[in-house]
Design a protein around this motif. Sequence first.
Motif, PDB file in Angstrom:
ATOM      1  N   ASP A  79       1.662 -18.522 -46.580  1.00 53.48           N
ATOM      2  CA  ASP A  79       2.271 -18.093 -45.325  1.00 53.48           C
ATOM      3  C   ASP A  79       2.413 -16.570 -45.243  1.00 53.48           C
ATOM      4  OD1 ASP A  79       3.105 -18.991 -42.820  1.00 53.48           O
ATOM      5  OD2 ASP A  79       5.207 -19.117 -43.407  1.00 53.48           O
ATOM      6  N   ILE A  80       2.545 -15.911 -46.380  1.00 53.65           N
ATOM      7  CA  ILE A  80       2.589 -14.443 -46.390  1.00 53.65           C
ATOM      8  C   ILE A  80       1.307 -13.895 -45.771  1.00 53.65           C
ATOM      9  CG2 ILE A  80       2.559 -12.399 -47.888  1.00 53.65           C
ATOM     10  CD1 ILE A  80       4.327 -14.036 -49.865  1.00 53.65           C
ATOM     11  N   GLY A  81       0.183 -14.476 -46.132  1.00 54.90           N
ATOM     12  CA  GLY A  81      -1.097 -14.048 -45.582  1.00 54.90           C
ATOM     13  C   GLY A  81      -1.267 -14.403 -44.119  1.00 54.90           C
ATOM     14  N   VAL A  82      -0.777 -15.582 -43.740  1.00 54.04           N
ATOM     15  CA  VAL A  82      -0.849 -15.986 -42.326  1.00 54.04           C
ATOM     16  C   VAL A  82      -0.049 -14.996 -41.483  1.00 54.04           C
ATOM     17  CG1 VAL A  82      -0.254 -17.782 -40.654  1.00 54.04           C
ATOM     18  CG2 VAL A  82      -1.219 -18.418 -42.877  1.00 54.04           C
ATOM     19  N   HIS A  83       1.147 -14.665 -41.945  1.00 56.75           N
ATOM     20  CA  HIS A  83       1.964 -13.706 -41.197  1.00 56.75           C
ATOM     21  C   HIS A  83       1.317 -12.330 -41.149  1.00 56.75           C
ATOM     22  CE1 HIS A  83       5.604 -16.474 -41.849  1.00 56.75           C
ATOM     23  NE2 HIS A  83       5.111 -16.631 -40.636  1.00 56.75           N
ATOM     24  N   GLN A  84       0.629 -11.950 -42.211  1.00 58.53           N
ATOM     25  CA  GLN A  84      -0.079 -10.666 -42.191  1.00 58.53           C
ATOM     26  C   GLN A  84      -1.101 -10.647 -41.059  1.00 58.53           C
ATOM     27  OE1 GLN A  84       0.245  -7.664 -43.665  1.00 58.53           O
ATOM     28  NE2 GLN A  84      -1.299  -7.209 -42.139  1.00 58.53           N
TER      29      GLN A  84
END
Length: 166
Positions: free
Chosen positions: A89-94
Motif C-alpha cells: 500500500d505504501i507503493g500504491v499511495h506513492q
Amino acid sequence: MTLTLEKPVAARTRDPKELLNAVQPHIKHLTINVLDSGMALWDREIALLLRDHTMVHDMAERILGNAVMYTMASLEHPEVHLGVGKLVDIGVHQLILDTPVWWALCDVYNGGAYKHHAPFIERRGDGLCLRTADFLKSIGFAIDEELWEIDGAECSPCDNKVPDSH
C-alpha cells in the motif's frame, strides 16, 4: 504417419517497470515537475519512495513493483475485489500521490477514466490480501510472495462497491 507438434505456450509475465514507464509520454500535467529530471517514471517513483520512507533501494523496488501490479489489476479487472497489505500500500499511495503520473496511468490503462481511492477506516482481516496475490499470479504477474505474505490476512480497507474506486 503425420506428427503434429504444438508450439509450447510461453508463460505470460508482465513487467511492472515497463508498464509504468510506458505512461511517461502521456504525462500531461505538471510536466516540468515530473519530466524535467530526465528520469524514467520508475526511477522517479523509487526516488520519491526513498525520499519519504526509510527503506533501502531494493525494498523500494519490490514495493513499487507490486504496487504497479495491484494497480494494473484494479484498472483491468474492476469486477474483481482486490486489496493490498500495508507494505504494498505504501507503493500504491506513492502512485496516487504523484497525481500527474496517476492521471496518466488512468488515461492509458483505464480508458481515461479516473480511478478513485476511497478507503474505509478499518482494515480487513478476511484474507483478501492473499487472494489478491493469487489473482495477480493468475493474470501473469510474478509477485513478491514475501511482501504479500507479511500482511497475510490483514488487508487494505478498500471498497469494491463503488465502480470507480479501489
